[in-house]
Structure formats: structure tokens, C-alpha cells
Design a protein around this motif. Structure first.
Motif: not given
Length: 155
Positions: A32-60
Motif C-alpha cells: 500500500i503506497g505511495p504515500w502523500e503526507t501533510m503536516h497538520l498545524t495551526r497554519d493548515s487548520a483553523r477553528n479546531i475544537i476538541v471535546n467541545g473545547v476550542p483550541i486557541s490560535e496561540e496554542e500549538d
């Protein structure tokens, strides 16, 4: 007969501790491959919520994602890099393994989740796509990921 709430499973995702060795194993042992990878960061994702709690823009917030075709669907490998994600929690509680399936959903799927009181585990906007994980484990035996294009995608 009732209309299906989802028509296709388009992705199966597995949480891993070492994405490089997992990609190598899937490719060399299972073909199974080839693989395409993506480093998910605050630059590539926004409006992040985990278990009902928003992740602040300053949080890694970081994870490495790898995607490869496996037959008619995608196999996704996920290595969490920071402890503020559902992926990290899953890894701590269960170890490496099957995390979720991504579906092509009927629009009524969202109201069904609300009616049944099924909670969102996590959500984020990546590019022009809203991704939401629903905790359907008690009803379906697995977590469901849904996708919706944001309005900006059409502009």
C-alpha cells in the motif's frame, strides 16, 4: 424504505506512534503506497475544537497525516505530535489502531446526529473543508468523520 444516511466509506484511518515506520511497513509488507503526507498545524487548520473545547490560535496543534489509496478508498495514517488532539487521547487510551471511517453523508446525517444526541469529538476547517468527527462508537462501533465544503470553496 429509508434513505441511507451515508452512501460510501471513503477513508479508513489508523492512529500510529511512528508514521515513517508505519508507511514503510504498509508499503513494503502490504504493497500500500505511495504515500502523500501533510503536516497538520495551526497554519493548515483553523477553528479546531476538541471535546467541545476550542483550541486557541496561540496554542500549538500538530499531527502528521499520510494518505494512500487502498482499493477504492483511502487509508490514512495519523501521528499526533501534540497532546491536545483526539488522536493523542485515542493513542493514550487504546494504543495504535483503527480510529475512524470517513463517509459521504446525506445532508440529513447532521440532523440525525443532533436528534440522537451524538456528540462531536473534534472538528476543524482544513483548506475549504469542514471536517467533523462524531462519536458513533456506541451505535456503529466506530468514529465517523464527515466533510462539508465551506462557502469560500465556491468563490
Amino acid at each position: 424504505m429509508m434513505c441511507p444516511k451515508f452512501s460510501d466509506i471513503v477513508q479508513v484511518a489508523v492512529v500510529v506512534t511512528d508514521i515513517e515506520s508505519a508507511m514503510e511497513r504498509y508499503e513494503t509488507v502490504y504493497g500500500i503506497g505511495p504515500w502523500e503526507t501533510m503536516h497538520l498545524t495551526r497554519d493548515s487548520a483553523r477553528n479546531i475544537i476538541v471535546n467541545g473545547v476550542p483550541i486557541s490560535e496561540e496554542e500549538d496543534y500538530q499531527a502528521i497525516l499520510a494518505m494512500a489509496r487502498a482499493g477504492n478508498m483511502n487509508l490514512e495514517l495519523i501521528q499526533p505530535l501534540t497532546p491536545n488532539s483526539d488522536y493523542y487521547t485515542f493513542l493514550q487510551e487504546h494504543g495504535e489502531g483503527f480510529h475512524h471511517v470517513a463517509i459521504v453523508q446525506d445532508p440529513s446525517f447532521f440532523s440525525l446526529m443532533e436528534e440522537r444526541g451524538i456528540k462531536q469529538l473534534a472538528s476543524a476547517t482544513i483548506g475549504h473543508t469542514d471536517c467533523v468527527y462524531y462519536d458513533t462508537r456506541k451505535e456503529l462501533g466506530f468514529i465517523v468523520e464527515t466533510f462539508r465544503e465551506t462557502e469560500a470553496a465556491g468563490t
